[in-house]
Motif scaffolding. Structure first.
Motif, PDB file in Angstrom:
ATOM      1  N   THR A 149       0.878  -1.201   0.072  1.00 26.01           N
ATOM      2  CA  THR A 149       0.012   0.086   0.068  1.00 26.01           C
ATOM      3  C   THR A 149       0.744   1.177   0.167  1.00 26.01           C
ATOM      4  O   THR A 149       0.819   2.188  -0.480  1.00 26.01           O
ATOM      5  CB  THR A 149      -1.070   0.033   1.361  1.00 26.01           C
ATOM      6  N   SER A 150       1.906   1.186   0.868  1.00 22.36           N
ATOM      7  CA  SER A 150       2.738   2.494   0.653  1.00 22.36           C
ATOM      8  C   SER A 150       3.695   2.516  -0.451  1.00 22.36           C
ATOM      9  O   SER A 150       3.646   3.548  -0.966  1.00 22.36           O
ATOM     10  CB  SER A 150       3.984   2.271   2.145  1.00 22.36           C
ATOM     11  N   LYS A 151       4.001   1.300  -1.138  1.00 17.68           N
ATOM     12  CA  LYS A 151       4.581   1.621  -2.424  1.00 17.68           C
ATOM     13  C   LYS A 151       3.498   2.236  -3.355  1.00 17.68           C
ATOM     14  O   LYS A 151       3.968   3.073  -4.133  1.00 17.68           O
ATOM     15  CB  LYS A 151       5.058   0.032  -2.894  1.00 17.68           C
ATOM     16  N   ALA A 152       2.320   1.744  -3.159  1.00 14.94           N
ATOM     17  CA  ALA A 152       1.262   2.129  -4.264  1.00 14.94           C
ATOM     18  C   ALA A 152       1.210   3.779  -4.114  1.00 14.94           C
ATOM     19  O   ALA A 152       1.086   4.523  -5.113  1.00 14.94           O
ATOM     20  CB  ALA A 152      -0.139   1.507  -4.329  1.00 14.94           C
ATOM     21  N   GLU A 153       1.187   4.270  -2.915  1.00 16.51           N
ATOM     22  CA  GLU A 153       0.999   5.468  -2.705  1.00 16.51           C
ATOM     23  C   GLU A 153       2.337   6.432  -3.209  1.00 16.51           C
ATOM     24  O   GLU A 153       2.119   7.581  -3.645  1.00 16.51           O
ATOM     25  CB  GLU A 153       0.852   5.968  -1.004  1.00 16.51           C
ATOM     26  N   ALA A 154       3.390   5.711  -3.118  1.00 17.35           N
ATOM     27  CA  ALA A 154       4.681   6.483  -3.419  1.00 17.35           C
ATOM     28  C   ALA A 154       4.539   6.518  -5.029  1.00 17.35           C
ATOM     29  O   ALA A 154       5.072   7.524  -5.429  1.00 17.35           O
ATOM     30  CB  ALA A 154       5.771   5.684  -2.917  1.00 17.35           C
ATOM     31  N   LEU A 155       4.283   5.315  -5.590  1.00 17.17           N
ATOM     32  CA  LEU A 155       4.171   5.374  -7.102  1.00 17.17           C
ATOM     33  C   LEU A 155       3.185   6.494  -7.602  1.00 17.17           C
ATOM     34  O   LEU A 155       3.343   6.931  -8.735  1.00 17.17           O
ATOM     35  CB  LEU A 155       3.730   3.983  -7.791  1.00 17.17           C
ATOM     36  N   ARG A 156       2.304   6.805  -7.101  1.00 18.51           N
ATOM     37  CA  ARG A 156       1.160   7.773  -7.237  1.00 18.51           C
ATOM     38  C   ARG A 156       1.847   9.204  -7.234  1.00 18.51           C
ATOM     39  O   ARG A 156       1.162   9.973  -8.007  1.00 18.51           O
ATOM     40  CB  ARG A 156      -0.110   7.592  -6.612  1.00 18.51           C
ATOM     41  N   CYS A 157       2.820   9.295  -6.565  1.00 16.63           N
ATOM     42  CA  CYS A 157       3.341  10.910  -6.458  1.00 16.63           C
ATOM     43  C   CYS A 157       3.943  10.927  -7.839  1.00 16.63           C
ATOM     44  O   CYS A 157       4.257  12.346  -8.197  1.00 16.63           O
ATOM     45  CB  CYS A 157       4.469  10.493  -5.454  1.00 16.63           C
ATOM     46  N   PHE A 158       4.428   9.977  -8.812  1.00 15.86           N
ATOM     47  CA  PHE A 158       5.024  10.251 -10.262  1.00 15.86           C
ATOM     48  C   PHE A 158       3.925  10.524 -11.305  1.00 15.86           C
ATOM     49  O   PHE A 158       3.672   9.784 -12.171  1.00 15.86           O
ATOM     50  CB  PHE A 158       5.751   9.113 -10.559  1.00 15.86           C
ATOM     51  N   ALA A 159       2.884  11.508 -11.086  1.00 21.36           N
ATOM     52  CA  ALA A 159       2.085  11.770 -11.798  1.00 21.36           C
ATOM     53  C   ALA A 159       2.553  12.117 -13.229  1.00 21.36           C
ATOM     54  O   ALA A 159       1.550  12.117 -14.083  1.00 21.36           O
ATOM     55  CB  ALA A 159       1.042  12.915 -11.331  1.00 21.36           C
ATOM     56  N   SER A 160       3.701  12.620 -13.246  1.00 22.19           N
ATOM     57  CA  SER A 160       4.077  13.170 -14.696  1.00 22.19           C
ATOM     58  C   SER A 160       4.410  11.983 -15.673  1.00 22.19           C
ATOM     59  O   SER A 160       4.453  12.065 -16.817  1.00 22.19           O
ATOM     60  CB  SER A 160       5.266  13.803 -14.540  1.00 22.19           C
ATOM     61  N   GLN A 161       4.376  10.766 -14.900  1.00 22.96           N
ATOM     62  CA  GLN A 161       4.958   9.612 -15.863  1.00 22.96           C
ATOM     63  C   GLN A 161       3.652   8.884 -16.455  1.00 22.96           C
ATOM     64  O   GLN A 161       2.948   7.951 -15.695  1.00 22.96           O
ATOM     65  CB  GLN A 161       5.670   8.749 -15.226  1.00 22.96           C
ATOM     66  N   LYS A 162       3.154   9.266 -17.544  1.00 25.48           N
ATOM     67  CA  LYS A 162       1.796   8.666 -17.749  1.00 25.48           C
ATOM     68  C   LYS A 162       1.845   7.603 -19.079  1.00 25.48           C
ATOM     69  O   LYS A 162       1.194   6.999 -19.539  1.00 25.48           O
ATOM     70  CB  LYS A 162       1.079   9.868 -18.591  1.00 25.48           C
ATOM     71  N   GLN A 163       3.409   7.370 -19.365  1.00 29.80           N
ATOM     72  CA  GLN A 163       3.492   6.335 -20.512  1.00 29.80           C
ATOM     73  C   GLN A 163       3.346   4.864 -20.196  1.00 29.80           C
ATOM     74  O   GLN A 163       3.115   4.159 -20.975  1.00 29.80           O
ATOM     75  CB  GLN A 163       4.968   6.489 -21.032  1.00 29.80           C
TER      76      GLN A 163
END
Length: 223
Positions: free
Chosen positions: A154-168
Motif C-alpha cells: 500500500t505504501s509503495k502504491a502511494e509512493a508510485l502515485r506521486c509520479f503523476a508526470s509519468q503517464k507512458q
C-alpha cells in the motif's frame, strides 16, 4: 543502524523496483539514501517537477536523503567519467554498508551504464552490493526474494502515485508485477507456507554480501 544507498539512473526507478524494500529498511531503523544520476527531464521546470515527485515518494517510503546529479537522459555513455566522479563523491559523503542499483543486463542503456559505474565504485567503497530487477532487466535470475506485506505494498502504491508526470505506463502495472513475482521464482509448495498476506515480492541479485563471524574473539570459541 545500516547505511543503505540506492543509486538509480532516473527518478522513479528506485520506487518501481524496490519501494517495499526501501520502506522495510527504514522501518528497521536503517538510514536510507537515494541518489539519482539524472534529473529526469530536459528542462529546468521539468527537472523541478520530477525532483518534487521523488521527494514526495521518498517521504512516504522513509528515505532520509534524496540527491541528484545533472547527467542528461540518454547521455550516460559520453558522461561516464563525470558519472564515476559523482559516484565517488556520493559514496564519500557517507560510506554505505549496503548498495542497491540496476542489473547490468538491461534494455535501457542509461541503466546499464549506471550499473557498471556503481559496481566499479561499490566494490571498492562498500561491503555489500545488490542489483534489483527493473521492468527492462534481461534474463534476471534472483538470489534474493524480498516478500512484502499488504501494508508495504500500500505504501509503495502511494509512493508510485506521486509520479503523476509519468503517464507512458500506468504505475498500477508495477503493483501487479509485485503480486505475481514470487510465484515466478518460488515453488508453489514454498509459497503455500508463506505467512498470511505475504503475497508481494521484489527481486534482487547478490553481487557481494560480507558476513562477519558472530564470535570473532578466540577466547569465546568452543574447544
Amino acid at each position: 543502524m545500516t547505511d543503505v544507498l540506492i543509486v538509480v539512473a532516473h527518478p522513479d526507478d528506485a520506487e518501481i523496483a524496490m519501494g517495499m524494500r526501501m520502506l522495510d529498511h527504514a522501518l528497521t531503523g536503517d538510514h536510507v539514501r537515494v541518489h539519482c544520476l539524472s534529473p529526469g527531464a530536459p528542462t529546468a521546470e521539468g527537472a523541478k517537477l520530477r525532483r518534487s515527485e521523488c521527494l514526495a515518494a521518498g517521504a512516504l517510503l522513509g528515505v532520509a536523503q534524496y540527491t541528484f546529479s545533472p547527467i542528461p537522459d540518454n547521455e550516460f555513455v559520453e558522461r561516464r567519467v563525470e558519472i564515476n566522479r559523482a559516484l565517488f563523491c556520493v559514496f564519500g559523503e557517507r560510506r554505505p554498508d549496503v548498495v542497491y542499483t540496476h542489473f547490468p543486463d538491461d534494455q535501457h542503456l542509461d541503466h546499464r551504464i549506471t550499473a557498471d559505474e556503481v559496481t566499479t565504485v561499490a566494490l571498492r567503497e562498500a561491503d555489500n552490493l545488490y542489483y534489483f530487477r527493473s521492468p527492462y532487466s534481461h534474463e534476471f535470475e534472483p538470489t534474493e526474494v524480498f516478500v512484502g506485506t499488504p501494508a508495504l505494498l500500500t505504501s509503495k502504491a502511494e509512493a508510485l502515485r506521486c509520479f503523476a508526470s509519468q503517464k507512458q505506463l500506468g504505475m498500477d502495472t508495477f503493483l501487479t508485477l509485485a503480486a505475481v513475482t514470487h510465484r515466478q521464482h518460488v515453488h508453489h509448495r514454498v509459497v503455500e507456507r508463506f505467512p498470511a498476506g505475504h503475497n508481494y515480492a521484489e527481486l534482487f541479485r547478490t553481487v557481494r554480501n560480507i558476513r562477519f563471524a558472530a564470535h570473532a574473539d578466540p577466547e569465546n570459541s568452543i574447544s
